[in-house]
Design a protein around this motif. Structure first.
Motif, PDB file in Angstrom:
ATOM      1  N   LEU A 279       0.885  -1.134   0.038  1.00 27.52           N
ATOM      2  CA  LEU A 279       0.003  -0.007   0.197  1.00 27.52           C
ATOM      3  C   LEU A 279       0.917   1.272  -0.075  1.00 27.52           C
ATOM      4  N   GLY A 280       2.127   1.129   0.570  1.00 25.56           N
ATOM      5  CA  GLY A 280       2.897   2.476   0.785  1.00 25.56           C
ATOM      6  C   GLY A 280       3.928   2.565  -0.385  1.00 25.56           C
ATOM      7  N   VAL A 281       4.226   1.496  -1.070  1.00 21.79           N
ATOM      8  CA  VAL A 281       5.119   1.724  -2.204  1.00 21.79           C
ATOM      9  C   VAL A 281       5.197   2.796  -3.206  1.00 21.79           C
TER      10      VAL A 281
ATOM     11  N   PRO B   5       0.234  -2.332  -9.167  1.00 18.46           N
ATOM     12  CA  PRO B   5      -0.226  -2.440  -7.970  1.00 18.46           C
ATOM     13  C   PRO B   5       0.025  -3.673  -7.287  1.00 18.46           C
ATOM     14  N   GLY B   6       0.110  -3.655  -6.019  1.00 18.44           N
ATOM     15  CA  GLY B   6       0.291  -4.929  -5.209  1.00 18.44           C
ATOM     16  C   GLY B   6       1.975  -5.425  -5.276  1.00 18.44           C
ATOM     17  N   THR B   7       2.801  -4.414  -5.580  1.00 14.73           N
ATOM     18  CA  THR B   7       4.279  -4.865  -5.580  1.00 14.73           C
ATOM     19  C   THR B   7       4.622  -4.735  -4.374  1.00 14.73           C
ATOM     20  N   TRP B   8       5.648  -5.365  -3.689  1.00 12.48           N
ATOM     21  CA  TRP B   8       6.148  -5.231  -2.238  1.00 12.48           C
ATOM     22  C   TRP B   8       7.625  -4.760  -2.538  1.00 12.48           C
ATOM     23  N   SER B   9       8.173  -4.389  -1.485  1.00 10.54           N
ATOM     24  CA  SER B   9       9.341  -3.820  -1.618  1.00 10.54           C
ATOM     25  C   SER B   9      10.542  -4.555  -0.643  1.00 10.54           C
TER      26      SER B   9
ATOM     27  N   ASP C 246      13.457  -7.612  -9.417  1.00 10.74           N
ATOM     28  CA  ASP C 246      13.802  -6.383  -9.487  1.00 10.74           C
ATOM     29  C   ASP C 246      13.985  -5.785  -8.010  1.00 10.74           C
ATOM     30  N   THR C 247      15.136  -5.628  -7.710  1.00 13.89           N
ATOM     31  CA  THR C 247      15.329  -5.012  -6.434  1.00 13.89           C
ATOM     32  C   THR C 247      15.299  -3.457  -6.520  1.00 13.89           C
ATOM     33  N   PHE C 248      14.194  -2.834  -6.155  1.00 14.68           N
ATOM     34  CA  PHE C 248      14.391  -1.370  -6.854  1.00 14.68           C
ATOM     35  C   PHE C 248      14.427  -0.386  -5.589  1.00 14.68           C
ATOM     36  N   ASP C 249      14.359  -1.048  -4.328  1.00 13.25           N
ATOM     37  CA  ASP C 249      14.324  -0.235  -3.045  1.00 13.25           C
ATOM     38  C   ASP C 249      15.118  -0.839  -1.859  1.00 13.25           C
ATOM     39  N   TYR C 250      16.039  -0.126  -1.550  1.00 16.06           N
ATOM     40  CA  TYR C 250      17.028  -0.955  -0.154  1.00 16.06           C
ATOM     41  C   TYR C 250      17.498   0.560   0.082  1.00 16.06           C
ATOM     42  N   GLY C 251      17.881   0.412   1.681  1.00 17.04           N
ATOM     43  CA  GLY C 251      18.336   1.390   2.475  1.00 17.04           C
ATOM     44  C   GLY C 251      19.813   1.312   2.369  1.00 17.04           C
TER      45      GLY C 251
ATOM     46  N   THR D  61       6.495   5.713   3.828  1.00 14.17           N
ATOM     47  CA  THR D  61       5.020   4.949   3.852  1.00 14.17           C
ATOM     48  C   THR D  61       5.004   3.351   3.645  1.00 14.17           C
ATOM     49  N   ASP D  62       5.827   2.940   2.990  1.00 14.86           N
ATOM     50  CA  ASP D  62       6.092   1.528   2.712  1.00 14.86           C
ATOM     51  C   ASP D  62       6.411   0.862   4.215  1.00 14.86           C
ATOM     52  N   THR D  63       7.513   1.297   4.680  1.00 15.50           N
ATOM     53  CA  THR D  63       7.930   0.463   6.055  1.00 15.50           C
ATOM     54  C   THR D  63       7.183   0.873   7.115  1.00 15.50           C
ATOM     55  N   VAL D  64       6.518   1.851   7.287  1.00 12.72           N
ATOM     56  CA  VAL D  64       5.826   2.245   8.400  1.00 12.72           C
ATOM     57  C   VAL D  64       4.404   1.337   8.136  1.00 12.72           C
ATOM     58  N   GLY D  65       3.970   1.249   7.068  1.00 15.56           N
ATOM     59  CA  GLY D  65       2.633   0.381   6.423  1.00 15.56           C
ATOM     60  C   GLY D  65       3.080  -0.977   6.801  1.00 15.56           C
ATOM     61  N   ALA D  66       4.346  -1.443   6.767  1.00 16.40           N
ATOM     62  CA  ALA D  66       4.751  -2.791   6.812  1.00 16.40           C
ATOM     63  C   ALA D  66       4.561  -3.238   8.006  1.00 16.40           C
TER      64      ALA D  66
END
Ligand SMILES: [Mg+2]
Length: 304
Positions: A16-18, A46-50, A92-97, A255-260
């Motif tokens: 939802l947050g991605v 839609p529905g892609t997790w990170s 596809d690893t599109f997001d990392y810290g 948003t994605d991490t707080v959501g997760a």
């Protein structure tokens, strides 16, 4: 099945947050996330997790494969994820810290697994808290093991305490039928007692003392304490799964991490049946995760 409740809750919150990661609270107030919209920040369907979900799924997969918590194997799976897109839906690893990437690379360059995570004050991002949930389902998991799993990427004691605290809240929700406030209070007492000499507890005071009523004081960025406060705020001010994760996402920024992280607890607290089925159906490859959840639950049951 509590593994499914928590993990699917986490993945839903993430997905939802991605599309709105980094969006401000003000912008989301004008145009809030209400559904699984997709595209946006990373232009993913839609529905892609990170990273949050990928690393939690990688953690379950490693533990199922090894039938144990094997720090080296966990690191090998994290390497597969960040470099080869394993545990993502589209390779596809599109997001990392940055702190996560630094920890994984330190290990790749020969550092011992549990010493690979950064230990500086600035290394206290939410990157270990977002992937720690699977440990909550292992009966009698000890604090040292939780700290070590955090330390693969996030070695500062503040990040480690956040992980232990989160697991204690999740465990309370798994075992006991209490209110959200009571779960947080019960976990708080354990953390205050165990870490009383750490010099780190003051960072958690607003959670311990129930001082999260004013949304203007809730910062929903990537600092682990800000994220944790946002999650607790979202849980405390809502009374169902859907509202909890939407509130978390619509706080803005990370948003994605707080959501997760919120979704993981909300899933456990309200149960799988409280998660809107149309959101679950909107997640590509969710069946593979559900199969893994079953195997992971069997491993956890075997630990009793
Ligand atoms: Mg993410």
């Amino acid at each position: 099945m509590k593994v499914k409740d928590g993990m699917i809750g986490l993945i839903i919150g993430d997905a939802l947050g991605v599309p709105v990661e980094f969006t401000s609270r003000e912008e989301l107030k004008e145009d809030p996330v209400m559904d699984m919209i997709g595209y946006g920040t990373y232009n993913m369907p839609p529905g892609t997790w990170s990273d949050d979900s990928s690393m939690a799924i990688a953690t379950m997969a490693s533990i199922v494969n090894k039938q144990a918590i094997d720090y080296d194997d966990l690191m090998c799976e994290f390497i597969e994820w960040i470099y080869n897109g394993k545990y993502t839906q589209y390779n596809d690893t599109f997001d990392y810290g940055i702190t996560t990437a630094n920890g994984i690379n330190a290990y790749k360059n020969g550092c011992e697994a549990i010493l690979s995570g950064g230990t500086g004050e600035r290394d206290n991002g939410n990157g270990s808290l977002m992937r720690i949930l699977p440990l909550a389902f292992i009966p009698d998991i000890d604090y040292e093991t939780i700290e070590n799993v955090s330390g693969l990427t996030h070695g500062h004691l503040r990040s480690k305490i956040a992980c232990v605290f989160y697991i204690e809240i999740a465990k309370s929700m798994i075992k006991n039928n209490l209110s959200i406030d009571e779960h947080i209070k019960s976990a708080s007492e354990k953390i205050k007692n165990y870490y009383k000499d750490s010099g780190e507890l003051n960072h958690f005071n607003r959670i311990f003392n129930d001082e999260l009523d004013d949304v203007d004081t809730i910062k929903s960025g990537g600092y682990v304490i800000d994220t944790f406060e946002s999650v607790i705020y979202s849980l405390k001010t809502t009374d169902n799964f859907k509202d909890a994760v939407l509130r978390a996402v619509n706080l803005g920024r990370d948003t994605d991490t707080v959501g997760a992280i919120c979704g993981g607890l909300a899933g456990i607290f309200y149960g799988f049946d409280a998660i809107p089925i149309y959101w679950i159906d909107a997640i590509p490859k969710i069946n593979k995760v559900l199969e893994l959840c079953e195997k992971y639950e069997a491993y956890c049951d075997g630990c009793l």
